[in-house]
Scaffold this active site. Structure first.
Site, PDB file in Angstrom:
ATOM      1  N   HIS A 287      -2.966   2.918  -1.544  1.00  0.00           N
ATOM      2  CA  HIS A 287      -2.697   3.527  -0.235  1.00  0.00           C
ATOM      3  C   HIS A 287      -2.801   5.060  -0.223  1.00  0.00           C
ATOM      4  O   HIS A 287      -1.946   5.751   0.335  1.00  0.00           O
ATOM      5  CB  HIS A 287      -1.304   3.103   0.262  1.00  0.00           C
TER       6      HIS A 287
ATOM      7  N   HIS B 121       0.247   0.504   8.871  1.00  0.00           N
ATOM      8  CA  HIS B 121       1.062  -0.410   8.062  1.00  0.00           C
ATOM      9  C   HIS B 121       2.345  -0.841   8.776  1.00  0.00           C
ATOM     10  O   HIS B 121       3.418  -0.910   8.159  1.00  0.00           O
ATOM     11  CB  HIS B 121       1.384   0.266   6.735  1.00  0.00           C
TER      12      HIS B 121
ATOM     13  N   GLU C 132      -3.118  -5.568   8.286  1.00  0.00           N
ATOM     14  CA  GLU C 132      -3.790  -4.325   7.915  1.00  0.00           C
ATOM     15  C   GLU C 132      -5.299  -4.476   8.058  1.00  0.00           C
ATOM     16  O   GLU C 132      -5.997  -4.775   7.092  1.00  0.00           O
ATOM     17  CB  GLU C 132      -3.405  -3.953   6.481  1.00  0.00           C
TER      18      GLU C 132
HETATM   19  C1  FUC Z   1       0.547  -3.843   1.307  1.00  0.00           C
HETATM   20  C2  FUC Z   1       0.329  -4.661   0.102  1.00  0.00           C
HETATM   21  C3  FUC Z   1       0.914  -4.211  -1.103  1.00  0.00           C
HETATM   22  C4  FUC Z   1       2.075  -3.287  -1.057  1.00  0.00           C
HETATM   23  C5  FUC Z   1       2.199  -2.465   0.179  1.00  0.00           C
HETATM   24  C6  FUC Z   1       3.549  -1.921   0.487  1.00  0.00           C
HETATM   25  O1  FUC Z   1      -0.610  -3.269   1.781  1.00  0.00           O
HETATM   26  O2  FUC Z   1      -1.010  -5.006  -0.117  1.00  0.00           O
HETATM   27  O3  FUC Z   1       1.040  -5.184  -2.079  1.00  0.00           O
HETATM   28  O4  FUC Z   1       3.215  -3.807  -1.469  1.00  0.00           O
HETATM   29  O5  FUC Z   1       1.570  -2.909   1.280  1.00  0.00           O
END
Ligand code: FUC
Length: 345
Positions: A101, A175, A308
């Site tokens: 990320h 997210h 996502e």
């Molecule tokens: C998501 C997941 C991950 C991670 C994160 C906080 O995108 O693919 O495994 O834990 O978020």
């Protein structure tokens, strides 16, 4: 309809978007975070349907990327490096041997330049950020603009744009963890998800794609007819077990635009997602522990579900995945719309 700007400490600001139809969205310039989304249920009761912190400061130390804008590259880059044009680019290893990320200085930790937007059709926030060539190891001066836009039809549009002066990997997403039960009453086990994806990427223990692309047929990964997320929590499929009991996988959309829907029967709340992204990571907060106080209660496993929408960073090492490379003078333009609906019984 209105958009309010609230000054918090330092350079932090909060924007409150209201569409006059009962939807209210709180956005921070810090990390482009969506902190709260208030949505009526089928009785008209307005409740929060996302995971967020009440105290804004908590976003600085958030291990879960709650509601944040993720970039330059959402997801994991194996070995925290990639090659392009005979050059190797090294990135921060912020999760074991890998880069996740955008690293610790990713877009979720940036104070974005932000301004409110308003027209007769809707209200929004425009977020801008410039990345210098070489920052966090990524090549290229990258200019990013993200608009969150809410209209009267209860649609939340996320509009992403980016340009670079050198080829660089870019795939942006948001997210947000949704929980349509309202004010965190329940886990997301009873959320019914439907999507048009016939293949997904198999993962190893580090949650990196193994290189095998699997068919969803006859597995808990088949959402073609709709299924409850708890099927993946309790089922014995090795890929559900691999990620801690649930989903944390990249799905390849079988159509363009990609379409996903999610529904929670008690509240009657439903979201339809439409995107021009080629796929999506479905993450059911398998790794979330009871260690953070959120608005409405403690964090815990299965408390939220993330959609996502994005390309796949696995493409940096395996060309069968949708590419994340943005070339000089190309314009990255991606849109994802989340429409909120209510199903009356
Ligand atoms: C998501 C997941 C991950 C991670 C994160 C906080 O995108 O693919 O495994 O834990 O978020």
């Amino acid at each position: 309809m209105q958009v309010q700007t609230i000054r918090l400490h330092g350079k932090w600001k909060k924007f409150i978007l209201q569409n006059g139809e009962g939807i209210e969205i709180h956005v921070l310039n810090y990390g482009g975070v969506i902190q709260k989304i208030m949505v009526p249920d089928r009785f008209g009761k307005v409740e929060n349907v996302v995971l967020g912190y009440e105290k804004e400061k908590d976003y600085e130390t958030d291990p879960y990327y709650l509601g944040a804008l993720i970039g330059p590259v959402a997801g994991r880059i194996q070995g925290a490096e990639f090659q392009w044009n005979d050059q190797t680019f090294k990135l921060e290893k912020n999760e074991g041997n890998n880069h996740l990320h955008g690293g610790s200085q990713g877009f979720h930790q940036v104070i974005w330049e932000a301004e409110p937007l308003q027209t007769p059709e809707g209200v929004g926030v425009k977020l801008c950020h410039e990345r210098k060539d070489g920052e966090s190891g990524y090549p290229g001066n990258i200019k990013v603009t993200v608009i969150y836009w809410l209209n009267r039809k209860n649609e939340l549009l996320m509009d992403y744009q980016a340009v670079t002066d050198r080829t660089t990997p870019v795939t942006l997403t948001n997210h947000t963890y949704f929980n349509l039960s309202g004010n965190l009453k329940d886990t997301v086990g009873n959320h019914r998800v439907r999507m048009n994806a016939s293949r997904f990427a198999e993962l190893d223990e580090a949650l990196l794609p193994t290189g095998r692309i699997l068919s969803v047929r006859h597995t808990p990964f088949d959402f073609g007819q709709g299924r409850k997320l708890k099927d993946g929590f309790t089922g014995s499929h090795p890929q559900n077990r691999m990620v801690g009991g649930g989903y944390d996988h990249y799905f390849f959309f079988a159509s363009n635009p990609g379409c996903v829907s999610v529904e929670e029967a008690e509240s009657g709340r439903m979201i339809e997602i439409v995107t021009n992204q080629p796929g999506m990571v479905l993450y059911t907060s398998n790794q979330m522990k009871k260690d953070r106080m959120l608005a409405g209660g403690w964090s815990k496993k299965y408390l939220g579900v993330c959609f996502e929408t994005q390309a796949s960073p696995a493409s940096l090492h395996d060309q069968r995945f949708p590419s994340v490379l943005l070339k000089r003078d190309e314009v990255y333009r991606k849109k994802t719309v989340f429409s909120f609906h209510i199903r009356k019984r």
